[in-house]
Design an enzyme around this catalytic site. Sequence first.
Site, PDB file in Angstrom:
ATOM      1  N   SER A 146     -13.158  -5.832  -2.954  1.00  0.00           N
ATOM      2  CA  SER A 146     -12.669  -5.323  -1.652  1.00  0.00           C
ATOM      3  C   SER A 146     -13.932  -4.675  -1.040  1.00  0.00           C
ATOM      4  O   SER A 146     -14.673  -4.221  -1.544  1.00  0.00           O
ATOM      5  CB  SER A 146     -11.709  -4.108  -1.831  1.00  0.00           C
ATOM      6  OG  SER A 146     -11.298  -3.732  -0.749  1.00  0.00           O
ATOM      7  N   TYR A 159      -9.281   3.985  -5.656  1.00  0.00           N
ATOM      8  CA  TYR A 159      -9.348   2.616  -5.345  1.00  0.00           C
ATOM      9  C   TYR A 159     -10.633   2.076  -5.136  1.00  0.00           C
ATOM     10  O   TYR A 159     -11.260   1.034  -5.708  1.00  0.00           O
ATOM     11  CB  TYR A 159      -8.311   2.272  -4.313  1.00  0.00           C
ATOM     12  CG  TYR A 159      -8.160   0.698  -3.924  1.00  0.00           C
ATOM     13  CD1 TYR A 159      -7.557  -0.018  -4.760  1.00  0.00           C
ATOM     14  CD2 TYR A 159      -8.978   0.147  -2.762  1.00  0.00           C
ATOM     15  CE1 TYR A 159      -7.499  -1.536  -4.532  1.00  0.00           C
ATOM     16  CE2 TYR A 159      -8.906  -1.281  -2.458  1.00  0.00           C
ATOM     17  CZ  TYR A 159      -8.362  -1.964  -3.215  1.00  0.00           C
ATOM     18  OH  TYR A 159      -8.249  -3.155  -2.950  1.00  0.00           O
TER      19      TYR A 159
END
Length: 277
Positions: A146, A159
Amino acid sequence: MNAKRPLAGRCALVTGGGGGLGRAFALGLAADGAEVAVLGRTEQTLNETVSAIESVGGAAFAVCADVVDPSSMDAAAEAIHERLGALDVLLNNAAVMGYTGPDWEVSPERWWSALEVNLLGAYRCVHLFLPRMMKRGTGRIINVSSGAASMRVEAYTSYSTSKAALTHWTDCLGTALRKHGIAVFALGPGFQRTPGTEAMLEDPAVHESVRTIFRDLFEQRREVGEDRAVELMCRLARGEADELTGRYVSVHDDMAELTRDTAKILREDKLTLRIRT
């Protein structure tokens, strides 16, 4: 190689394949000709993915398992090896968005849960499926990362940390496996409109600062179509960028430029997480 089905005769595993981007990835690999094992926690959604693949003439089967549960993954690996043998493509897509909030408010257990799925889950899959790849001397591993891996998001550290660690581990693993004929990539799919990202907008458990970030991204139409992520993933799975093993490759990159500039990228150690001085 069949130009229209370049992965014909090959086999792949997609974790987190019950819906969203994972389902799109599984459909993309099947369209390229691969037989796809679709792994996830929910039997119904896995079967829906398999049905979608079979409805367009592809081959797939569902494996219900949780990447954080060693015993279920051991059983899954046995079933997949029995049917497919060594994998040609391992796509580590299973992930959770994780808990949000200031680090002094999020419990250690909740903070760690994102790393347990997003990082350790991927490691567990590699640990289970890599030995047969190495024995055969070929294969590709794609870890879905990501852009958050290199962003500073104060209330979303579990995250972003998990994806940063995943990206750097990909670099280390790619270096180790180059001599074994196995390529490894961290794939940046871009900001996607998925059930998970949409849920971030309204969930009161999500810290307001994070909800604001997601709301702004949607309002600015910053989301990337899943077709672009699938196209990039398939190109990596086909072997178009094997010389860039270990690198982070994003949908925002131009694949033609990357392949043209491979020697420079390797020489200057680009597309990696480094402290530059």
